[in-house]
Motif scaffolding. Sequence first.
Motif, PDB file in Angstrom:
ATOM      1  N   ALA A 135       0.490  -1.816   0.537  1.00  0.00           N
ATOM      2  CA  ALA A 135      -0.143   0.326  -0.011  1.00  0.00           C
ATOM      3  C   ALA A 135       1.171   1.295  -0.124  1.00  0.00           C
ATOM      4  CB  ALA A 135      -0.491   0.265   1.055  1.00  0.00           C
ATOM      5  N   LEU A 136       2.169   0.962   0.683  1.00  0.00           N
ATOM      6  CA  LEU A 136       2.730   2.251   1.030  1.00  0.00           C
ATOM      7  C   LEU A 136       3.979   2.501  -0.469  1.00  0.00           C
ATOM      8  CD1 LEU A 136       4.428   2.358   4.211  1.00  0.00           C
ATOM      9  CD2 LEU A 136       2.671   3.270   3.494  1.00  0.00           C
ATOM     10  N   ASP A 137       3.162   1.456  -1.273  1.00  0.00           N
ATOM     11  CA  ASP A 137       3.908   1.795  -2.735  1.00  0.00           C
ATOM     12  C   ASP A 137       3.610   2.980  -3.727  1.00  0.00           C
ATOM     13  OD1 ASP A 137       5.978   0.651  -2.657  1.00  0.00           O
ATOM     14  OD2 ASP A 137       5.737  -1.300  -3.567  1.00  0.00           O
ATOM     15  N   THR A 138       2.407   3.304  -2.741  1.00  0.00           N
ATOM     16  CA  THR A 138       1.683   3.759  -3.886  1.00  0.00           C
ATOM     17  C   THR A 138       2.029   5.519  -3.382  1.00  0.00           C
ATOM     18  OG1 THR A 138      -0.801   2.878  -3.838  1.00  0.00           O
ATOM     19  CG2 THR A 138      -0.704   4.896  -4.480  1.00  0.00           C
ATOM     20  N   ILE A 139       2.457   5.854  -2.718  1.00  0.00           N
ATOM     21  CA  ILE A 139       3.099   7.322  -2.065  1.00  0.00           C
ATOM     22  C   ILE A 139       4.208   7.360  -3.000  1.00  0.00           C
ATOM     23  CG2 ILE A 139       3.846   8.167  -0.028  1.00  0.00           C
ATOM     24  CD1 ILE A 139       1.722   6.825   1.906  1.00  0.00           C
ATOM     25  N   SER A 140       4.640   5.959  -2.875  1.00  0.00           N
ATOM     26  CA  SER A 140       6.565   6.628  -3.526  1.00  0.00           C
ATOM     27  C   SER A 140       6.133   6.746  -4.767  1.00  0.00           C
ATOM     28  CB  SER A 140       7.070   4.663  -2.899  1.00  0.00           C
ATOM     29  OG  SER A 140       7.139   5.028  -1.584  1.00  0.00           O
ATOM     30  N   LYS A 141       5.479   5.825  -6.111  1.00  0.00           N
ATOM     31  CA  LYS A 141       5.681   5.817  -7.138  1.00  0.00           C
ATOM     32  C   LYS A 141       4.460   7.132  -7.398  1.00  0.00           C
ATOM     33  CE  LYS A 141       4.414   0.693  -7.731  1.00  0.00           C
ATOM     34  NZ  LYS A 141       2.597   0.222  -7.937  1.00  0.00           N
ATOM     35  N   ASN A 142       4.070   7.746  -6.370  1.00  0.00           N
ATOM     36  CA  ASN A 142       3.226   9.343  -6.794  1.00  0.00           C
ATOM     37  C   ASN A 142       4.354  10.504  -6.593  1.00  0.00           C
ATOM     38  OD1 ASN A 142       0.899   8.645  -8.346  1.00  0.00           O
ATOM     39  ND2 ASN A 142      -0.355   8.163  -6.204  1.00  0.00           N
ATOM     40  N   GLU A 143       5.359  10.439  -5.849  1.00  0.00           N
ATOM     41  CA  GLU A 143       6.522  11.412  -4.938  1.00  0.00           C
ATOM     42  C   GLU A 143       6.713  12.064  -6.267  1.00  0.00           C
ATOM     43  OE1 GLU A 143       9.477  11.242  -1.897  1.00  0.00           O
ATOM     44  OE2 GLU A 143       8.854   9.763  -1.894  1.00  0.00           O
ATOM     45  N   GLN A 144       7.050  11.220  -7.196  1.00  0.00           N
ATOM     46  CA  GLN A 144       8.325  12.451  -8.077  1.00  0.00           C
ATOM     47  C   GLN A 144       7.174  13.028  -8.129  1.00  0.00           C
ATOM     48  OE1 GLN A 144      10.371   9.828 -11.465  1.00  0.00           O
ATOM     49  NE2 GLN A 144      11.209  11.768 -11.511  1.00  0.00           N
ATOM     50  N   PHE A 145       5.531  13.296  -8.802  1.00  0.00           N
ATOM     51  CA  PHE A 145       5.587  13.334 -10.358  1.00  0.00           C
ATOM     52  C   PHE A 145       4.627  14.603  -8.743  1.00  0.00           C
ATOM     53  CE2 PHE A 145       0.183  15.077 -10.445  1.00  0.00           C
ATOM     54  CZ  PHE A 145       0.551  15.456 -12.303  1.00  0.00           C
ATOM     55  N   ILE A 146       4.332  14.654  -7.902  1.00  0.00           N
ATOM     56  CA  ILE A 146       3.994  15.330  -6.496  1.00  0.00           C
ATOM     57  C   ILE A 146       5.446  16.221  -6.371  1.00  0.00           C
ATOM     58  CG2 ILE A 146       3.800  15.756  -4.654  1.00  0.00           C
ATOM     59  CD1 ILE A 146       2.109  13.031  -4.245  1.00  0.00           C
ATOM     60  N   ASN A 147       6.234  16.016  -6.413  1.00  0.00           N
ATOM     61  CA  ASN A 147       7.261  16.437  -5.458  1.00  0.00           C
ATOM     62  C   ASN A 147       7.429  18.004  -7.513  1.00  0.00           C
ATOM     63  OD1 ASN A 147       8.100  16.480  -2.933  1.00  0.00           O
ATOM     64  ND2 ASN A 147       9.434  14.636  -4.287  1.00  0.00           N
ATOM     65  N   LEU A 148       7.274  17.529  -8.724  1.00  0.00           N
ATOM     66  CA  LEU A 148       7.445  18.431  -9.283  1.00  0.00           C
ATOM     67  C   LEU A 148       6.053  19.413  -9.435  1.00  0.00           C
ATOM     68  CD1 LEU A 148       8.701  15.956 -11.849  1.00  0.00           C
ATOM     69  CD2 LEU A 148      10.027  17.606 -11.446  1.00  0.00           C
ATOM     70  N   SER A 149       5.480  18.475  -9.515  1.00  0.00           N
ATOM     71  CA  SER A 149       4.057  19.656  -9.522  1.00  0.00           C
ATOM     72  C   SER A 149       3.860  20.721  -8.408  1.00  0.00           C
ATOM     73  CB  SER A 149       2.692  19.104  -9.103  1.00  0.00           C
ATOM     74  OG  SER A 149       2.015  18.029  -9.845  1.00  0.00           O
ATOM     75  N   LEU A 150       4.591  19.956  -7.579  1.00  0.00           N
ATOM     76  CA  LEU A 150       4.791  21.215  -6.466  1.00  0.00           C
ATOM     77  C   LEU A 150       5.339  22.711  -6.678  1.00  0.00           C
ATOM     78  CD1 LEU A 150       4.448  20.203  -3.142  1.00  0.00           C
ATOM     79  CD2 LEU A 150       2.995  21.176  -3.856  1.00  0.00           C
ATOM     80  N   ALA A 151       6.690  21.848  -7.537  1.00  0.00           N
ATOM     81  CA  ALA A 151       7.857  22.673  -7.639  1.00  0.00           C
ATOM     82  C   ALA A 151       7.389  24.221  -9.074  1.00  0.00           C
ATOM     83  CB  ALA A 151       8.788  22.048  -8.469  1.00  0.00           C
ATOM     84  N   VAL A 152       6.268  23.222  -9.562  1.00  0.00           N
ATOM     85  CA  VAL A 152       6.145  23.965 -10.964  1.00  0.00           C
ATOM     86  C   VAL A 152       4.765  25.267  -9.861  1.00  0.00           C
ATOM     87  CG1 VAL A 152       4.484  23.911 -12.788  1.00  0.00           C
ATOM     88  CG2 VAL A 152       6.186  22.811 -12.594  1.00  0.00           C
ATOM     89  N   LEU A 153       3.897  25.189  -9.336  1.00  0.00           N
ATOM     90  CA  LEU A 153       2.871  25.651  -8.297  1.00  0.00           C
ATOM     91  C   LEU A 153       3.549  26.815  -7.678  1.00  0.00           C
ATOM     92  CD1 LEU A 153       0.440  22.772  -7.341  1.00  0.00           C
ATOM     93  CD2 LEU A 153      -0.153  25.105  -8.784  1.00  0.00           C
ATOM     94  N   MET A 154       4.898  26.327  -7.439  1.00  0.00           N
ATOM     95  CA  MET A 154       5.491  26.818  -6.300  1.00  0.00           C
ATOM     96  C   MET A 154       6.983  28.450  -6.801  1.00  0.00           C
ATOM     97  SD  MET A 154       6.083  24.871  -2.953  1.00  0.00           S
ATOM     98  CE  MET A 154       6.387  26.074  -1.807  1.00  0.00           C
ATOM     99  N   ALA A 155       7.389  28.019  -8.387  1.00  0.00           N
ATOM    100  CA  ALA A 155       7.440  29.054  -8.830  1.00  0.00           C
ATOM    101  C   ALA A 155       7.101  30.544  -8.929  1.00  0.00           C
ATOM    102  CB  ALA A 155       8.140  28.230  -9.855  1.00  0.00           C
ATOM    103  N   PRO A 156       8.192  31.342  -9.108  1.00  0.00           N
ATOM    104  CA  PRO A 156       7.867  32.524  -9.542  1.00  0.00           C
ATOM    105  C   PRO A 156       7.341  32.396 -10.932  1.00  0.00           C
ATOM    106  CG  PRO A 156       9.822  32.692  -9.392  1.00  0.00           C
ATOM    107  CD  PRO A 156       9.466  30.795  -8.937  1.00  0.00           C
ATOM    108  N   GLU A 157       5.924  33.237 -10.711  1.00  0.00           N
ATOM    109  CA  GLU A 157       5.471  33.758 -12.455  1.00  0.00           C
ATOM    110  C   GLU A 157       6.256  34.747 -13.063  1.00  0.00           C
ATOM    111  OE1 GLU A 157       1.422  34.229 -12.726  1.00  0.00           O
ATOM    112  OE2 GLU A 157       1.202  32.735 -11.345  1.00  0.00           O
TER     113      GLU A 157
END
Length: 69
Positions: A47-69
């Motif tokens: 069950a924890l594998d799901t968190i690991s599999k999604n971690e890279q996508f979440i981190n990349l998405s957060l980086a985009v959201l937090m980048a200055p426009e």
Amino acid sequence: MPNSDLLPSLLFKINQNQLALEAAIMELANWVDQRGSSDVADNVRGALDTISKNEQFINLSLAVLMAPE
């Protein structure tokens, strides 16, 4: 600060909490495994594998959201 500026920070904090919970649950799975319930521990790790599999996508998405426009 507009509410829309809070969203990336909120999502970042939620992701941090998720990763902390993942680590704590993994510790419990290891503890259960050491006590002979390897099937239960394997199910938890699966069950924890799901968190690991999604971690890279979440981190990349957060980086985009937090980048200055």
